[in-house]
Design an enzyme around this catalytic site. Sequence first.
Site, short mmCIF file in Angstrom:
data_model
loop_
_atom_site.label_atom_id
_atom_site.label_comp_id
_atom_site.label_asym_id
_atom_site.label_seq_id
_atom_site.Cartn_x
_atom_site.Cartn_y
_atom_site.Cartn_z
N CYS A 41 0.81 -1.22 0.00
CA CYS A 41 0.00 0.00 0.00
C CYS A 41 0.84 1.27 0.00
O CYS A 41 0.37 2.33 -0.41
CB CYS A 41 -0.94 0.00 1.19
SG CYS A 41 -2.06 -1.41 1.23
N HIS A 88 -3.79 7.29 1.57
CA HIS A 88 -4.08 5.92 1.16
C HIS A 88 -5.49 5.59 1.61
O HIS A 88 -5.86 5.83 2.76
CB HIS A 88 -3.06 4.99 1.81
CG HIS A 88 -3.42 3.54 1.74
ND1 HIS A 88 -3.86 2.94 0.58
CD2 HIS A 88 -3.40 2.57 2.69
CE1 HIS A 88 -4.10 1.67 0.82
NE2 HIS A 88 -3.84 1.41 2.09
N ASN A 141 -10.06 -0.44 -0.85
CA ASN A 141 -8.61 -0.32 -0.70
C ASN A 141 -7.95 -0.95 -1.92
O ASN A 141 -7.95 -2.18 -2.08
CB ASN A 141 -8.16 -1.03 0.58
CG ASN A 141 -6.66 -0.91 0.82
OD1 ASN A 141 -5.92 -0.43 -0.03
ND2 ASN A 141 -6.22 -1.34 1.99
#
Length: 325
Positions: free
Chosen positions: A115, A252, A282
Amino acid sequence: MPNFKSVIIATGSYLPENVVSNEKLSETVETSHEWIVERTGIHQRHFAAEGQTTSDLATKAAKEALERANLGPNDIDLIIVATASSDYTFPSCATRVQDKIGNTKGLAFDVAAVCAGYLLGLNVADSFLRLGKAKRALVIGAETVSSLLDMEDRTTCVLFGDGAGAVILEAIEDKDNPKDRGLIGVDLESDGRLYDILHADGGPSSTQTIGKLRMTGQEVFKHAVTKLANSAEKTLEQYNMKPDELDWLIPHQANARIIEGMRRKLDMDESKVIVTVDKHANTSAASIPLALHDAVKSGKVKEGDLILHEAIGGGLIWGSALLRF
């Protein structure tokens, strides 16, 4: 020797056509729309079609960025793809993208920080551009996280989606940059002792399989808010800036509660936070460039805006980036 800044001159994105709502997901796993929204803020996600690879997604995002910059494939000297879900063990996803966009002169490679991969990609590209090793860099965050999901594990399979976001960075001399646009700084840290709270349980040398994504959600949440806030504060302090000087926080897109926790830590108004987790879920390394492109395309983010990014991924690896768009 002239001073250069790495300036984002264009963005692009791609989301697979297959939209999976919470209701649709609840047909195959024991969950509900209300349960997912309450805990994550996610309403839907996109999953790649059968046979659609990470490089396919990355290529579409790259082509949009090139078109928006009015550049040809060979105007790019460096291609970096941040991904944890490459098409193959090797070669890199970046070389597949290089071929698919028709670039024949650049250097292409991947970076792996899950990520936080997009931030690592920015940092590496900035080093090349500032040193004069490249004039323009294409940095892409791209993932087909759906290929790593255990669809019987409702604590993880509801959180993730697929997509790609791209930016083109250009080295611009200070004398040609009156608004002082560009990447100001990136802060990245890691702690390998925490690998087990967010990892894939497979790999070529361990299980000879790609494995499935495993996460201890509460532990990740605890580390995320603290570590991201510390990194953001350190980055702002290093460049003598305060949170109220920021035009945007583009984080993020892991979880609405983590984003809210960061907003509170920085004492920023909700109107200054870009949130796309509700519609994208996500998307790992793709989430920041996807959110940035969304904000640019909608007209929210404008030239000269001061932006803070932050992300945390498996490793653990985490950090923040400060830039003037």
